[in-house]
Design an enzyme around this catalytic site. Structure first.
Site, short mmCIF file in Angstrom:
data_model
loop_
_atom_site.label_atom_id
_atom_site.label_comp_id
_atom_site.label_asym_id
_atom_site.label_seq_id
_atom_site.Cartn_x
_atom_site.Cartn_y
_atom_site.Cartn_z
N GLY A 273 0.82 -1.22 0.00
CA GLY A 273 0.00 0.00 0.00
C GLY A 273 0.85 1.26 0.00
O GLY A 273 0.50 2.27 -0.64
N ASP A 274 1.97 1.22 0.71
CA ASP A 274 2.89 2.36 0.71
C ASP A 274 3.49 2.57 -0.67
O ASP A 274 3.61 3.70 -1.15
CB ASP A 274 4.01 2.12 1.72
#
Length: 478
Positions: A273-274
């Site tokens: 997600g980062d």
């Protein structure tokens, strides 16, 4: 030999054509520790496994991980965060070379999260100092660091930096003129008005929707939740990420768009997600529209997972965690999982230049012989050596993508040699299957399979279907 879970541009060429931007990362930072080892016995004190530690990798986590990724991509990164006055905070600063850290006082111990893994399996996670802290004070230096940047990523891990009133006011001011990507946390604050894109995953979107969306699962839910959150948050767009499927983007101006993810065999999703949020921010800074930016973010996350995920950040092989030649991580994971379950590993090989019905039937028949099918694919150089300078017709990246689009193919290993023998020795299939007018006894790979007791079989040949004949017909038509 390269195990290729999905086609990708070479990392070096991608970086060389991507400009460098000034990017601010705002959010909560922690110290991540990954302990990996082996375990083959139980403790005599209790029925728990004993882990013999082999590696102990430490890295900046949370917003620090986003800053690490962007710095490795060649961008000028400022991390705006709060840190405790302790040894883990000192360690985090040391783990961020090249990052400008503008850190205010957190007033609490710096959180440390330690994950213990055996092979590819998580055993336990140990959290220290992770109780919810009070909303921290924000210094003038922290808000001033937002000025003049090309994009902002808010990595909210629910510890209060993104909830601080002074920081929210500064972010709302910047969002009016600068692309801002908000990666939200269920225990964190809502994105500020003017946010370009928020990137909740499906579980987070369900919590944020708080029962207001009743559309089951999958794309119907993601579509409804994304539209609900665009209205509720009053922001430009919401991209609900759906893991291996991709993302559903709802925009206040452009409606809904589904962005599929490339097929990737991946284990540890930590940091995906980062990576996605960072990729979206860079694309927006480069002038992409929201849909293009989310597609770039999805590709970046898939590439990150294909390279081994967060484990790739523990090496110094290059400025970005991308797949490198010689890494057969994903095919080996497939083989390991099948073998661990007592299954049969099947392999086949070829150039597969212009896939046709004969190929599809052969591959399907090969897959039916066991529990997974690994395709050994001749690289572009290998095809040229075998078939001449005008081949292949399709690049190896395209051939990999087409093969992985078939349900019967579980992994692809690209090899540069004229024969796949070295590739086969790496993962030692139980069965080598080959179509065409061969006999099992006449297949040259038979001697290699015999080294570990593997079997060689042929599958039905479908005459009249030939890449060379198809290529000649297309040339005649052209």
């Amino acid at each position: 030999m390269t195990a290729t879970p999905a086609p990708r541009r070479a990392a070096a060429s991608a970086r060389s054509t991507t400009p460098s931007f000034r990017i601010a990362v705002v959010g909560d930072t922690l110290l991540d520790v990954d302990v990996t080892g082996t375990s083959d016995r139980l403790s005599p004190d209790a029925p728990v496994p004993v882990v013999d530690v082999r590696t102990d990798h430490r890295r900046a986590g949370g917003a620090g991980l986003v800053a690490t990724m962007l710095t490795r991509d060649g961008h000028d990164v400022t991390l705006i965060t709060v840190l405790g006055d302790d040894r883990p905070a000192d360690e985090i600063r040391a783990l961020l070379p090249g990052v400008t850290v503008v850190g205010g006082p957190s007033g609490v111990p710096t959180p440390v999260k330690t994950r213990v893994r055996v092979a590819d399996h998580a055993l336990v996670r140990i959290d220290e100092g992770c109780d919810p802290p009070p909303v921290p004070d924000v210094t003038d230096a922290m808000t001033a660091a937002l000025d003049g940047v090309d994009a902002v990523v808010v990595a909210d891990y629910g510890r209060g930096v993104a909830a601080a009133p002074a920081m929210r006011a500064a972010l709302a001011r910047i969002a009016a003129t600068t692309p801002l990507v908000w990666d939200p946390h269920p225990k964190g604050a809502a994105p500020v008005t003017g946010t370009a894109v928020a990137t909740p995953n499906t579980a987070e979107a369900r919590r944020f929707a708080d029962g207001a969306v009743h559309h089951g699962d999958g794309v119907p839910f993601a579509t409804a939740a994304a539209n609900h959150l665009v209205r509720t948050w009053d922001i430009g767009a919401v991209a609900v990420t759906m893991g291996a499927h991709g993302a559903l983007v709802a925009s206040a101006t452009d409606g809904n768009r589904f962005v599929p993810a490339p097929s990737v065999t991946a284990g540890d999703p930590c940091g995906a997600g980062d990576r996605l949020a960072a990729g979206i921010a860079v694309a927006l800074a480069a002038g992409a529209d929201v849909s293009e930016a989310v597609a770039a973010g999805v590709d970046a996350a898939s590439e990150y997972l294909a390279a081994g995920g967060v484990a790739a950040l523990s090496t110094d092989d290059g400025p970005a965690p991308v797949r490198v030649p010689g890494a057969d991580h994903d095919a080996m994971r497939v083989v390991h999982d099948v073998r661990s379950a007592g299954g049969t590993v099947v392999a086949t090989g070829g150039c597969f230049d212009l896939l046709h019905a004969g190929h599809a039937r052969t591959l399907s028949a090969a897959r039916a012989l066991g529990d997974c099918l690994v395709v050994c694919l001749n690289s572009d150089d290998s095809v040229r050596a075998l078939k001449g300078p005008d081949r292949p017709i399709m690049s190896q990246d395209d051939r990999v993508e087409l093969l992985l689009a078939l349900d019967c193919v579980d992994a692809v290993v690209v090899f540069d040699e004229q024969t796949p023998d070295d590739a086969l020795r790496r993962f030692r299939p139980d069965v080598w299957a080959k179509g065409g007018d061969y006999t099992a006894a006449g297949l040259p790979e038979g001697a290699t399979l015999a080294e570990w007791g593997g079997q060689v079989v042929t599958v039905p040949f479908h005459p009249g279907r030939s890449t060379t004949r198809l290529a000649a017909a297309l040339e005649h038509v052209g």
